[in-house]
Design a protein around this motif. Structure first.
Motif, PDB file in Angstrom:
ATOM      1  N   ILE A 112       0.825  -1.202   0.000  1.00 54.51           N
ATOM      2  CA  ILE A 112       0.000   0.000   0.000  1.00 54.51           C
ATOM      3  C   ILE A 112       0.867   1.263   0.000  1.00 54.51           C
ATOM      4  O   ILE A 112       0.483   2.289  -0.567  1.00 54.51           O
ATOM      5  CB  ILE A 112      -0.983  -0.005   1.193  1.00 54.51           C
ATOM      6  CG1 ILE A 112      -2.110   1.014   0.967  1.00 54.51           C
ATOM      7  CG2 ILE A 112      -0.251   0.220   2.506  1.00 54.51           C
ATOM      8  CD1 ILE A 112      -3.270   0.870   1.923  1.00 54.51           C
ATOM      9  N   PHE A 113       2.068   1.179   0.605  1.00 52.54           N
ATOM     10  CA  PHE A 113       2.975   2.317   0.648  1.00 52.54           C
ATOM     11  C   PHE A 113       3.980   2.235  -0.493  1.00 52.54           C
ATOM     12  O   PHE A 113       4.732   1.257  -0.599  1.00 52.54           O
ATOM     13  CB  PHE A 113       3.739   2.352   1.972  1.00 52.54           C
ATOM     14  CG  PHE A 113       2.899   2.695   3.172  1.00 52.54           C
ATOM     15  CD1 PHE A 113       2.539   4.009   3.421  1.00 52.54           C
ATOM     16  CD2 PHE A 113       2.480   1.707   4.035  1.00 52.54           C
ATOM     17  CE1 PHE A 113       1.772   4.330   4.528  1.00 52.54           C
ATOM     18  CE2 PHE A 113       1.706   2.018   5.146  1.00 52.54           C
ATOM     19  CZ  PHE A 113       1.350   3.338   5.392  1.00 52.54           C
ATOM     20  N   SER A 114       4.043   3.257  -1.311  1.00 54.67           N
ATOM     21  CA  SER A 114       5.011   3.254  -2.410  1.00 54.67           C
ATOM     22  C   SER A 114       6.448   3.281  -1.885  1.00 54.67           C
ATOM     23  O   SER A 114       7.365   2.790  -2.545  1.00 54.67           O
ATOM     24  CB  SER A 114       4.766   4.449  -3.344  1.00 54.67           C
ATOM     25  OG  SER A 114       4.840   5.687  -2.638  1.00 54.67           O
ATOM     26  N   GLN A 115       6.667   3.822  -0.685  1.00 55.34           N
ATOM     27  CA  GLN A 115       8.007   3.864  -0.110  1.00 55.34           C
ATOM     28  C   GLN A 115       8.596   2.473   0.033  1.00 55.34           C
ATOM     29  O   GLN A 115       9.772   2.227  -0.268  1.00 55.34           O
ATOM     30  CB  GLN A 115       7.966   4.574   1.242  1.00 55.34           C
ATOM     31  CG  GLN A 115       9.282   4.573   2.008  1.00 55.34           C
ATOM     32  CD  GLN A 115      10.348   5.430   1.346  1.00 55.34           C
ATOM     33  OE1 GLN A 115      10.039   6.327   0.578  1.00 55.34           O
ATOM     34  NE2 GLN A 115      11.603   5.133   1.648  1.00 55.34           N
ATOM     35  N   GLY A 116       7.801   1.521   0.503  1.00 53.81           N
ATOM     36  CA  GLY A 116       8.279   0.158   0.665  1.00 53.81           C
ATOM     37  C   GLY A 116       8.668  -0.478  -0.651  1.00 53.81           C
ATOM     38  O   GLY A 116       9.601  -1.298  -0.714  1.00 53.81           O
ATOM     39  N   LEU A 117       7.976  -0.129  -1.725  1.00 53.88           N
ATOM     40  CA  LEU A 117       8.242  -0.735  -3.026  1.00 53.88           C
ATOM     41  C   LEU A 117       9.623  -0.394  -3.556  1.00 53.88           C
ATOM     42  O   LEU A 117      10.211  -1.170  -4.313  1.00 53.88           O
ATOM     43  CB  LEU A 117       7.167  -0.302  -4.027  1.00 53.88           C
ATOM     44  CG  LEU A 117       5.755  -0.830  -3.745  1.00 53.88           C
ATOM     45  CD1 LEU A 117       4.752  -0.226  -4.724  1.00 53.88           C
ATOM     46  CD2 LEU A 117       5.708  -2.349  -3.817  1.00 53.88           C
ATOM     47  N   HIS A 118      10.166   0.746  -3.178  1.00 56.86           N
ATOM     48  CA  HIS A 118      11.519   1.103  -3.633  1.00 56.86           C
ATOM     49  C   HIS A 118      12.545   0.117  -3.088  1.00 56.86           C
ATOM     50  O   HIS A 118      13.434  -0.338  -3.817  1.00 56.86           O
ATOM     51  CB  HIS A 118      11.861   2.531  -3.201  1.00 56.86           C
ATOM     52  CG  HIS A 118      11.145   3.585  -3.973  1.00 56.86           C
ATOM     53  ND1 HIS A 118      11.447   3.866  -5.283  1.00 56.86           N
ATOM     54  CD2 HIS A 118      10.117   4.422  -3.634  1.00 56.86           C
ATOM     55  CE1 HIS A 118      10.652   4.837  -5.717  1.00 56.86           C
ATOM     56  NE2 HIS A 118       9.841   5.182  -4.730  1.00 56.86           N
ATOM     57  N   PHE A 119      12.422  -0.239  -1.818  1.00 55.99           N
ATOM     58  CA  PHE A 119      13.330  -1.229  -1.238  1.00 55.99           C
ATOM     59  C   PHE A 119      13.126  -2.589  -1.896  1.00 55.99           C
ATOM     60  O   PHE A 119      14.089  -3.295  -2.209  1.00 55.99           O
ATOM     61  CB  PHE A 119      13.092  -1.346   0.271  1.00 55.99           C
ATOM     62  CG  PHE A 119      13.477  -0.127   1.050  1.00 55.99           C
ATOM     63  CD1 PHE A 119      14.805   0.102   1.392  1.00 55.99           C
ATOM     64  CD2 PHE A 119      12.524   0.786   1.464  1.00 55.99           C
ATOM     65  CE1 PHE A 119      15.169   1.225   2.127  1.00 55.99           C
ATOM     66  CE2 PHE A 119      12.868   1.910   2.197  1.00 55.99           C
ATOM     67  CZ  PHE A 119      14.199   2.128   2.531  1.00 55.99           C
ATOM     68  N   ALA A 120      11.860  -2.968  -2.105  1.00 52.90           N
ATOM     69  CA  ALA A 120      11.565  -4.275  -2.679  1.00 52.90           C
ATOM     70  C   ALA A 120      12.088  -4.401  -4.105  1.00 52.90           C
ATOM     71  O   ALA A 120      12.648  -5.430  -4.490  1.00 52.90           O
ATOM     72  CB  ALA A 120      10.050  -4.517  -2.645  1.00 52.90           C
ATOM     73  N   ALA A 121      11.924  -3.355  -4.904  1.00 44.48           N
ATOM     74  CA  ALA A 121      12.372  -3.401  -6.296  1.00 44.48           C
ATOM     75  C   ALA A 121      13.887  -3.520  -6.398  1.00 44.48           C
ATOM     76  O   ALA A 121      14.410  -4.173  -7.311  1.00 44.48           O
ATOM     77  CB  ALA A 121      11.878  -2.160  -7.045  1.00 44.48           C
ATOM     78  N   GLN A 122      14.598  -2.927  -5.455  1.00 49.26           N
ATOM     79  CA  GLN A 122      16.056  -3.063  -5.440  1.00 49.26           C
ATOM     80  C   GLN A 122      16.475  -4.472  -5.036  1.00 49.26           C
ATOM     81  O   GLN A 122      17.430  -5.024  -5.580  1.00 49.26           O
ATOM     82  CB  GLN A 122      16.662  -2.038  -4.473  1.00 49.26           C
ATOM     83  CG  GLN A 122      16.539  -0.597  -4.949  1.00 49.26           C
ATOM     84  CD  GLN A 122      17.001   0.399  -3.907  1.00 49.26           C
ATOM     85  OE1 GLN A 122      17.580   0.030  -2.880  1.00 49.26           O
ATOM     86  NE2 GLN A 122      16.745   1.678  -4.148  1.00 49.26           N
TER      87      GLN A 122
END
Length: 290
Positions: A112-122
């Motif tokens: 739900i938080f786009s912030q978390g997705l940055h870590f996940a995508a890396q």
């Protein structure tokens, strides 16, 4: 298939938007967003926690042991596993672990938080990621396996989420679920993590069955360490002053290694067919029924 959140039409996932009403997701912070209004303030968690989690998960006995348990369950109970969705993927630690073990045709992480997705995508460049509200999943009969690992306890409308998961699974698809367990373990750690509840096995099973799932396997875990967990929670309740949630992650290498060995031993018993009645968490493997 995708399902339009505006008009309800089902259409191919290759379509950029709904061919019926022409609605399509916007892009927030580089990710397709299906609930953009919640991308930075979705509730149920603190956005600032992601950076802290990303620095603490790797090597921590609990996260490592949980990943191994999840991988074992996928291998044993999910023979069809071409398409895998993780709901509430956080920093991508689980997805990274599964990517090392399995050759999924498609891996999708949602948060739900786009912030978390940055870590996940890396962490998991081979996976795709979307911003999404788990109460409104934009898929229908799309995935062989869906995982929700310590997610439901953050969401007030957990029954609605389970119904949405069932809809997004293919017929006979599998749900892997972990949740914190036992109300009597509630402590400031739960408040800090923005938990709405801890589950009993009866409550968890009843909600799964009501949503249209057959329970294939259900067991507690963090069971052999439950006495230590109880003492830790009791200490936190009695603590005065400011609560530091990071304390339970700051373990000496020796203690961390010892706790990991205990969790490994517990996992061996689970693999052998032992279902623990009590434990800090519950792990459920459930199948969509028609």
């Amino acid at each position: 298939m995708k399902q339009c959140l505006t008009c309800g039409a089902a259409f191919s996932r290759d379509e950029p938007g709904c061919p019926s009403c022409h609605a399509k997701p916007v892009v927030v912070d580089g990710f397709e967003a299906y609930a953009p209004e919640l991308a930075r303030e979705g509730g149920g968690f603190k956005e600032s926690h992601f950076a802290e989690l990303a620095s603490l998960e790797e090597g921590h006995f609990w996260f490592e042991a949980r990943n191994e348990l999840i991988a074992w369950a996928i291998e044993k109970y999910c023979p069809a596993r071409d398409n895998f969705l993780e709901i509430g993927c956080g920093t991508g630690f689980v997805l990274a672990g599964m990517a090392k073990r399995f050759a999924f045709g498609r891996m999708l992480g949602s948060e739900i938080f786009s912030q978390g997705l940055h870590f996940a995508a890396q962490r998991v460049p081979q996976a795709a990621f979307i911003q999404m509200d788990a109460r409104k999943i934009p898929f229908r009969e799309e995935f062989d396996v869906i995982g929700a690992f310590d997610v439901l306890e953050h969401i007030q409308e957990d029954e609605a989420v389970l119904q949405q998961i069932r809809q997004a699974l293919k017929p006979q698809g599998m749900l892997l679920l972990t949740v914190p367990q036992h109300d009597w373990l509630w402590s400031p750690s739960d408040d800090y993590a923005c938990h709405v509840r801890r589950y009993s096995s009866r409550d968890c099973h009843a909600k799964l069955r009501a949503a249209g799932f057959h329970i294939v396997r259900s067991t507690s875990f963090v069971s052999l360490l439950l006495p230590l967990m109880m003492m830790s929670r009791l200490k936190k309740r009695k603590q005065g002053g400011e609560f530091d949630a990071a304390d339970e992650f700051k373990l000496s290498p020796g203690l961390n290694a010892m706790l990991y060995r205990v969790m490994k031993g517990e996992a061996s018993l689970i693999r052998a067919g032992v279902d623990f009645a009590a434990g800090g968490s519950r792990f459920v493997i459930a199948q969509r029924i028609e």
